[in-house]
Each structure stands twice: as C-alpha cells, then as structure tokens.
Design a protein around this motif. Structure first.
Motif, mmCIF file in Angstrom:
data_model
loop_
_atom_site.group_PDB
_atom_site.id
_atom_site.type_symbol
_atom_site.label_atom_id
_atom_site.label_comp_id
_atom_site.label_asym_id
_atom_site.label_seq_id
_atom_site.Cartn_x
_atom_site.Cartn_y
_atom_site.Cartn_z
ATOM 1 N N ASN A 12 -3.800 -7.041 -4.857
ATOM 2 C CA ASN A 12 -2.573 -6.301 -5.134
ATOM 3 C C ASN A 12 -2.059 -6.570 -6.546
ATOM 4 O O ASN A 12 -1.304 -5.770 -7.094
ATOM 5 N N LEU A 13 -2.467 -7.715 -7.102
ATOM 6 C CA LEU A 13 -2.061 -8.015 -8.483
ATOM 7 C C LEU A 13 -2.631 -6.987 -9.454
ATOM 8 O O LEU A 13 -2.005 -6.661 -10.464
ATOM 9 N N ILE A 33 5.357 1.441 -7.388
ATOM 10 C CA ILE A 33 4.517 0.915 -6.306
ATOM 11 C C ILE A 33 5.367 0.385 -5.147
ATOM 12 O O ILE A 33 4.881 -0.334 -4.281
ATOM 13 N N HIS A 34 6.647 0.762 -5.173
ATOM 14 C CA HIS A 34 7.545 0.536 -4.039
ATOM 15 C C HIS A 34 7.727 -0.951 -3.705
ATOM 16 O O HIS A 34 7.660 -1.357 -2.551
ATOM 17 N N ALA A 39 9.869 -9.012 -7.165
ATOM 18 C CA ALA A 39 8.477 -9.109 -6.728
ATOM 19 C C ALA A 39 7.525 -8.736 -7.857
ATOM 20 O O ALA A 39 6.467 -9.357 -8.026
ATOM 21 N N MET A 40 7.897 -7.735 -8.684
ATOM 22 C CA MET A 40 7.053 -7.365 -9.817
ATOM 23 C C MET A 40 7.046 -8.481 -10.866
ATOM 24 O O MET A 40 5.999 -8.783 -11.456
ATOM 25 N N SER A 41 8.203 -9.110 -11.095
ATOM 26 C CA SER A 41 8.256 -10.224 -12.049
ATOM 27 C C SER A 41 7.374 -11.377 -11.567
ATOM 28 O O SER A 41 6.658 -12.008 -12.362
ATOM 29 N N ALA A 42 7.376 -11.613 -10.253
ATOM 30 C CA ALA A 42 6.528 -12.666 -9.696
ATOM 31 C C ALA A 42 5.050 -12.300 -9.843
ATOM 32 O O ALA A 42 4.216 -13.154 -10.144
ATOM 33 N N ALA A 43 4.732 -11.015 -9.653
ATOM 34 C CA ALA A 43 3.346 -10.572 -9.814
ATOM 35 C C ALA A 43 2.889 -10.749 -11.255
ATOM 36 O O ALA A 43 1.746 -11.151 -11.512
#
Length: 313
Positions: A12-13, A33-34, A39-43
């Motif tokens: 998913n990354l 990507i909903h 969560a995006m910052s963590a990714a």
C-alpha cells in the motif's frame, strides 16, 4: 543486487507513493486514495525509511519529488498498472468479445438435446466463443477436471470427491421405445409379461450388459434377453424401428427420436426412480468468471429445454 523481501513491505506504500508523485500534495494525495492526512504523512515517513531518501520535499506549496523519486517513479507506476490490469482481467469476462474455446464433456444424448438452445445463446451473447465437446470418460473424469483439461462435464455421476462441485440441470426418467405396430404393445400399453418376453437393446458405456432395468427386474426374480448392446445413443432409433427389439431410454431423447422415426414411446411396467443430469466442475474454477459464465449459459440452455417440454406437454 540485493534481493528485497517483499513480505516485509506494505505494498500500500507504493499506492501512497503514486498518489504523492501525481498530486504533489499530502492533503490531495490522501483524499485521492481515501485516507486521512495523518495516515498519508505516516506513509510518507515509512516510504522515506524504505527507500532511504526524502522522496518528496516541500517547495513552496507543493511536495516536489527528489531525484530518487523521479528515478523510481516509472517502475513503481508501471508495476501498479500491471497489478490493476491483472486484477481487472480476473474479475471481468466479456463474452461479446471473447474468442475462448470451452471444453465440455458430455454424452451424444445430452448434446443433441441442449446444443440448439446453447448455440442460440452463444450466437447472441458470445459470437466468437468456441465449443469443444468430448465424450464423458468417467474413469478419468476427476483427473481431467483436476488438470483443467475440462471446463465442465455433464452427465450422471456418483462418488465424486468434495472438491468437485456439481449442479443439477435436468430431472430425467426412463421410458420404453418400440417400433410402431410392435406386437408387444396392446393399445399403447406394455405389460410386464410382454416386456420381458421380447429381446432388448441396451445402451452402455461400460462394456457390460446390465442396466437399471435388469436391477429392477431382478427384484421380481425376472430377467430379460439383451440382444444388442451399443455405446452410442443414436445407434438405437434405427435399430429399434427396424426390429422387434425394445429399449429403455431417457424421456427427452424419446421425445426427440419419435419425431423422426417410426417409433412409439410407452410407460415402462416397472417402478423406476427419476434421476438427475448434473454439471460438474472444479472448486478451483468456482469463482473463475469464464467458467461461471459458461455454467450459467449451460443452465439457461437447459431451462429453455425444460420450458419447451412443458409447452409440448
């Protein structure tokens, strides 16, 4: 080059990388990507650790890709496109454009009944799909389905392993068949005495000379003379029409051949149970879109046959 252990990588990354690369905004990439912005910052933090590079850095209001991100982007985006295309192919089947050949094992009897309706459906829904019919070889049926050399098989089967799935298509029963004017028929009725007093023909694919009729007669301590055994259903009509032989055949086949031969169908003077014609396939193909479409089409063709029988009745 050192091999990468993908089991330790959250794929998913790569989806997050793709979104960041295309939209160059943590907020917008997260929306596309909903997922939430945290969560995006963590990714992104995990991506930086995975690739040992900043990958995206803030320049003004945008997150610009680094040279490393630009270098790997084509491969990452291409890999994701390939995965999406593969999953789409698995989830969809377009019969209208398919040129696939389906292999079906069945008897000449069932094929003669269902082919007109089945070919009609194919001409409407799948004009370029091809059918390959093979005889049913029960000794090797399970192996053929396991090895995927058959898409489905249609017939009467027993003692199948649990990984072979089945669905009933038709309910059948045996009726008798004799030439018109046969001396054993009295006002169209066949007595048990006359039935056992005349010679019989028997269809068998097992090269034996005992059928369900013989089993029923044996319970009454009776037997019949089987003067002819054949491995082909359609060898019977002309043989029966030109002799005093009697035969028991499936009712659908009897309804078909009495239209073209000087034959008369009669109720058997025996109490025989009806039996089912079933379609079987591998559990490995149960959710396969192509196989599922074939099974549904076979079922619809059989339903057309049943409706036609009701109309004639």
């Amino acid at each position: 080059m050192k091999a990468i252990d993908l089991s330790a990588v959250d794929l998913n990354l790569l989806v997050a990388f793709e979104s960041l690369y295309r939209y160059q905004s943590v907020t917008l990439a997260a929306q596309r990507i909903h997922i939430g912005q945290p969560a995006m910052s963590a990714a992104l933090r995990r991506l930086r650790s995975l690739f040992d590079d900043a990958l995206f850095v803030r320049v003004g209001r945008e997150m610009k890709p680094t040279a490393r991100a630009v270098a790997i982007a084509p491969q990452v985006l291409s890999a994701l496109d390939t995965i999406r295309a593969t999953l789409a192919d698995l989830q969809t089947f377009d019969p209208a454009s398919s040129q696939q050949t389906f292999t079906v094992a069945t008897s000449d009897y069932f094929a003669s009944m269902v082919l007109p309706a089945l070919l009609g459906l194919l001409s409407q829904q799948a004009p370029q799909v091809n059918l390959r019919l093979l005889p049913v070889e029960k000794e090797s049926l399970v192996e053929a389905i396991e090895k995927d050399t058959l898409d489905v098989a249609v017939g009467t089967f027993a003692n199948l392993p649990p990984y072979i799935l089945q669905q009933t298509l038709l309910s059948e029963q045996f009726v008798g068949l004799a030439r018109r004017g046969h001396p054993a028929l009295e006002d169209g009725v066949m007595s048990l005495e006359n039935f056992v007093g005349f010679p019989h023909a028997l269809f068998t694919a097992r090269r034996d000379d005992t059928g369900i009729i013989d089993q029923a007669l044996a319970k009454q301590k009776l037997n019949r003379r089987i003067a002819l055994t054949v491995p082909y259903w359609f060898a019977l009509p002309s043989a029966i029409a030109s002799s005093d032989l009697l035969v028991a055949i499936p009712s659908c086949l009897a309804a078909q051949v009495t239209q073209h031969y000087a034959l008369q169908a009669f109720d058997l003077p025996l109490n025989l149970a009806s039996w089912s014609i079933t379609m079987v396939w591998s559990t490995l193909n149960d959710q396969n879109p192509e196989n599922l479409w074939l099974r549904q089409t076979m079922q619809h063709a059989c339903q057309s046959l049943v409706e036609a029988r009701k109309t004639k009745a």
